[in-house]
Design an enzyme around this catalytic site. Structure first.
Site, short mmCIF file in Angstrom:
data_model
loop_
_atom_site.label_atom_id
_atom_site.label_comp_id
_atom_site.label_asym_id
_atom_site.label_seq_id
_atom_site.Cartn_x
_atom_site.Cartn_y
_atom_site.Cartn_z
N GLY A 150 36.04 42.79 31.33
CA GLY A 150 35.66 41.97 32.57
C GLY A 150 35.58 43.18 33.65
O GLY A 150 36.22 44.25 33.78
N CYS A 151 34.82 42.55 34.85
CA CYS A 151 34.90 43.54 35.96
C CYS A 151 36.13 43.39 36.81
O CYS A 151 36.68 44.62 36.94
CB CYS A 151 33.63 43.09 36.90
SG CYS A 151 33.88 41.50 37.13
N TYR A 152 36.64 42.20 37.19
CA TYR A 152 37.76 42.23 38.04
C TYR A 152 39.11 42.90 36.93
O TYR A 152 39.74 43.50 37.72
CB TYR A 152 38.20 40.74 38.12
CG TYR A 152 37.27 39.86 39.07
CD1 TYR A 152 37.24 40.34 40.44
CD2 TYR A 152 36.73 38.82 38.92
CE1 TYR A 152 36.68 39.77 41.51
CE2 TYR A 152 35.85 38.27 39.88
CZ TYR A 152 36.00 38.67 41.10
OH TYR A 152 35.29 38.18 42.06
N PRO A 153 39.26 42.65 35.69
CA PRO A 153 40.48 42.90 34.92
C PRO A 153 40.53 44.61 35.04
O PRO A 153 41.71 44.85 35.12
CB PRO A 153 40.01 42.19 33.48
CG PRO A 153 39.23 41.18 33.83
CD PRO A 153 38.53 41.58 34.94
N GLU A 309 35.88 49.61 42.66
CA GLU A 309 34.87 49.84 41.76
C GLU A 309 33.73 49.43 42.14
O GLU A 309 33.53 48.44 42.95
CB GLU A 309 35.33 49.54 40.15
CG GLU A 309 35.29 48.07 40.10
CD GLU A 309 35.48 47.46 38.89
OE1 GLU A 309 35.90 47.97 37.93
OE2 GLU A 309 35.19 46.34 38.30
#
Lengths: 337, 337, 337, 337
Positions: A150-153, A309
């Site tokens: 995932g993006c946040y992780p 990111e």
């Protein structure tokens, strides 16, 4: 050498578009099929692709993909739909990089608790590899099914990995305050992503129940070798793309800024896409790249980590290509610099 | 009744503009003078004021202001400049609401430590009242010099006041993660506020040394009756206005969400500008108003508080008019609803 | 084959940054020198370049550049400064692609009228080639000095070229209403590019005296073979990048939409970066690419043309690399797709 | 004096929200009813209204509105729906200010041609007054049904009125190039208003067939006393609110800038909301106000007019209140300054 023939499932969203743009620059990949319920030319769905990719979307059909000589499939479907489509592909010997959440959580009961639906493919879940290359790199190279992270992780896991691997912070009480651009919410029009609602505004959402929480905890627990608990608060920011996570942890003992930064530089020494910064990064520094920038500083009794990111590149399609490169034996940076 | 004659020092910035717009709607105030180094018509400095205020800026001269019958002065000067201009006004019997930071910190040494300059008016500092009406309301009514509070501090102080007043959280380890629109940085062009730099980007700044930290701690310590320490991390968000503070604190004992919310509702029962929300507020809910919206929730062993405001209205010029209303005996809401 | 050794003059601005990013992907170019008054590491000036380019800026010195083996120089200096630095480079046999306006206007008196300063290098101006590849392609290949075109002019010139070449519109009364993102204004902080000033706002500027006017007219007159006059109105739009020009012209006779579009498709048939669209393009369709999208429609007695581009890529650094490719004999698309 | 009891039809959209905010400050109006299909508390639909308006939306029922003592109804319904609801209100003697397009075009066939649906209330259309106060002021005062003008048309009509009234421009060949913020598209989520689609992008839409065209032409023809034709091109701009129209017309004879501006100043001398500017206005100068700013300049054989407004205030709800003031005999500025 012939380029690897790849297909993309679910071509209408933002991660598919980003993936297409990256793969068009990748010398070792050829996009031979894109599936979508809307069987239009891909440039009708994404006008930026005019003159760049001449392909009409096709319905999902595993036999057809096999017949087209597809070797690797990128899944850009929503969770739930992914676990319907991926089993027949694996059966036919295709390798899959799945950008959905369906194969990220090893424990079926955790999946069902957070996603409120039954997991319908525990068999493949059992051998899926979590596709965060900086942490699970060796396993990715041998995988048949990569669960793209995932993006946040990624910001949370990579931001905290050196500290937890070296037991420099307590595994409890970690706070992850994340800020994301709106493209993270997908391409389906909804009121909270309607321009006049989210422009000129900031808000938190999913407090205490965002589904990236167990994903973060699973990887951090692996790294720490002990259960890790986090409080994760995502926020919606009026910009297209970018994630900034501001992370607060409690040190296990005294540590200086220089030592901290050195710890990070050493930990990520061989990782081409991790940049340890001497100044707090702006998300714009990473925009449209696969870099993940990290800044770390001891402050007022805590250790503060900032990780930035591009949520669509590093947070989704870029890291998917990084995984593709590992899977196929390409230099990890191919198509990404 | 004749309206109160007011002057504004430093007319070229955003807080002055916002103040003018509010005062133009205030039935009890008349703007008779605005000072600025640029002695232009106010509508040359702020084109939105064409046909709304016909006044040319004048140089700062305390005698002239007195001769013009000014009773109350709003200071919109930068810190440092404020403590040069305010003493002669107080000497002449004018009352002052100062929007700079010069009179906010009671302890001269704390000021000098955080602002890296000598405090040149300790005499007036001694009687200045910190202008946060919900906390210091009674003292404001009797003040000659009101130190209008900072934008970030209001979200932190009001967001935490009920918890600290009732000893429901630990006074240490409090984390305040704040997100602000760019107008908070003022109107002087600088690279980090240049549109193509800060648009489509988020970053943290001033980590561990932002000057609002001691201001937050001073007020919270007053409320708690014990020293309070905070870790405050501001972030710059690509929007004009709005502050959202996400605050994490450790409860002293178990507490339920309903009880928490009731605690807040009771604490602020008589405050017309505090709204206790059942959902996390967006900054847009408060845009162009003097409301400060608060949301509170126990989550994963912490208490999470979210406070939202418009940084130019509630965070600066709106609360200045709220202070003006208290000072002059107007209904607190006059000109603000 | 060894990559061509290139230098960039004036490394601190947006066009230099964009150029660096493109050249880093270009297999036939190696950046060996960047000049700047700020002699810092390039990643200090542009944090996005960390880990991507390890080069410290150097002062401008033509002998040093020659000694470093530089073959082609990209000038990213402001107009006025360019014509100071370029003559000594040409003398030493280096070829130059100048992104400033100094060598775009063939007629010295026109330059002096619009730029309000004396042209100090008429000798090189005499052989400079206007670097719009779709129009002046052959001449560019033989040039020693390429005057890279302005951002707005490309949309106007390419948007109108087929109509004027085929005498399908009147050469007078052409209206060009252009909308540009803020990066077009450069990286120097100024009040009108200060985030809270230009965000959430649109305005026109430079009405009747914008310096791109004579540049547009010079090229259009070349194409038409007769003097062309335009009324050009640029507007500032709250976005980072992108230009959309909406152009209104009077047809010389009746013409159908299909015929019009065919005329455009035929005119640009061999141009890889011109896309004739069936729907009005959004600037976002061209963002971060070298494509220039054109839409044309007869409407209410006029011919309306819309041309969209990324002002930093197609409008400046992308077309500069396209010129570099022509100059050096590379495929025109190298590094740009 | 008792405030006038007003109702709002269709409470969930942006014009209703804006209208509520304005009316809450209006000393002569009391909002007694809001209708909506969603029968929620108004603050559930619009969180910014918490603590400001305590009203639950009710279903549309003309008898109920009459029983509630409503005297004036503001219609914020989409076109088509308006002409269903308004007749029974007029029958019951209520006066109506309709913000939809249903009663703006006097000629039923023009309505049907541009809106592609049958007009179902020609009877009331016959006596409806077009609610542009600066042009039709006297008629508005006597109206039972006011057709509030469209957002774009106001900039075009008021921007051109002095020139056409004095025959200073040709009535043909007028070009209106308009730029609008996204709130003009309403509050229903759609792909083209989805944040990541329209942010960082500009595009034209509705070329040649935008429905505001006949509305502009109707009013301009009234003013000119002769048929006027316009080419109107709207564009979508990444901002919440604001319209800027850049208008190009052909002068009937020579005219100087000073004379032009004087012509405008004189024409609008008694209009409190029209500001004739000496510099091109930014939409931000008019944001959140009922002002419409106009700039005019002769340039290269044309007359260029720029008109700026806030599309939700001046362009919709502000001018609706201005009409309400005229209808009820209040000072025109009440609630609007």
């Amino acid at each position: 050498m012939q380029p690897v023939r790849v297909a993309i499932l679910g071509g209408s969203g933002y991660t598919a578009l980003e993936l297409i743009k990256i793969l068009l620059r990748h010398p070792g990949a050829a996009i031979v099929a894109i599936t979508s319920r809307q069987q239009e030319h891909i440039a009708e769905l994404h006008p930026s692709l005019h003159h760049r990719l001449d392909l009409r979307c096709q319905p999902f059909d595993p036999d057809a993909l096999q017949a087209q000589g597809v070797e690797v499939v990128f899944g850009c479907l929503p969770h739930g739909a992914s676990m319907e489509c991926i089993p027949p592909l694996l059966e036919r010997g295709l390798r899959v990089i799945d950008l959905s959440a369906d194969y990220r959580l090893r424990d079926v009961s955790v999946y069902e608790q957070w996603y409120h639906e039954k997991h319908r493919d525990p068999q493949n879940l059992a051998h899926a590899v979590y596709g965060l290359p900086e942490i699970y790199g060796a396993a990715i190279e041998r995988a048949r099914l990569v669960a793209n992270p995932g993006c946040y992780p990624q910001t949370a896991i990579l931001g905290l990995a050196p500290l937890l691997a070296h037991h420099r912070i307590e595994p409890a009480g970690i706070i992850i305050d994340s800020k994301s651009g709106v493209s993270g919410g997908g391409r389906t029009p909804k009121l909270n992503f309607h321009f006049p609602e989210c422009n000129e505004s900031v808000c938190a959402y999913g407090i205490g129940h965002h589904r990236h929480t167990p994903e973060i905890e699973q990887a951090l627990s692996d790294i720490a070798g002990t259960p890790v608990n986090v409080l994760f608060t995502p926020h919606l920011i009026p910009m297209d793309r970018g994630i900034l996570s501001t992370i607060y942890a409690t040190p296990t003992g005294p540590i200086q800024e220089a030592e901290l930064r050195e710890l990070y530089r050493h930990y990520f020494a061989r990782q081409p896409f991790i940049r340890i910064r001497n100044q707090p990064p702006a998300t714009k520094d990473t925009a449209f790249t696969n870099f993940l920038d990290i800044y770390v500083q001891p402050v007022r009794g805590k250790i503060l980590v900032i990780a930035a990111e591009d949520n669509l590149v590093r947070g989704a399609s870029g890291v998917a290509v990084q995984n593709f490169n590992r899977l196929l034996g390409f230099d990890e940076r191919t198509g990404l610099v």
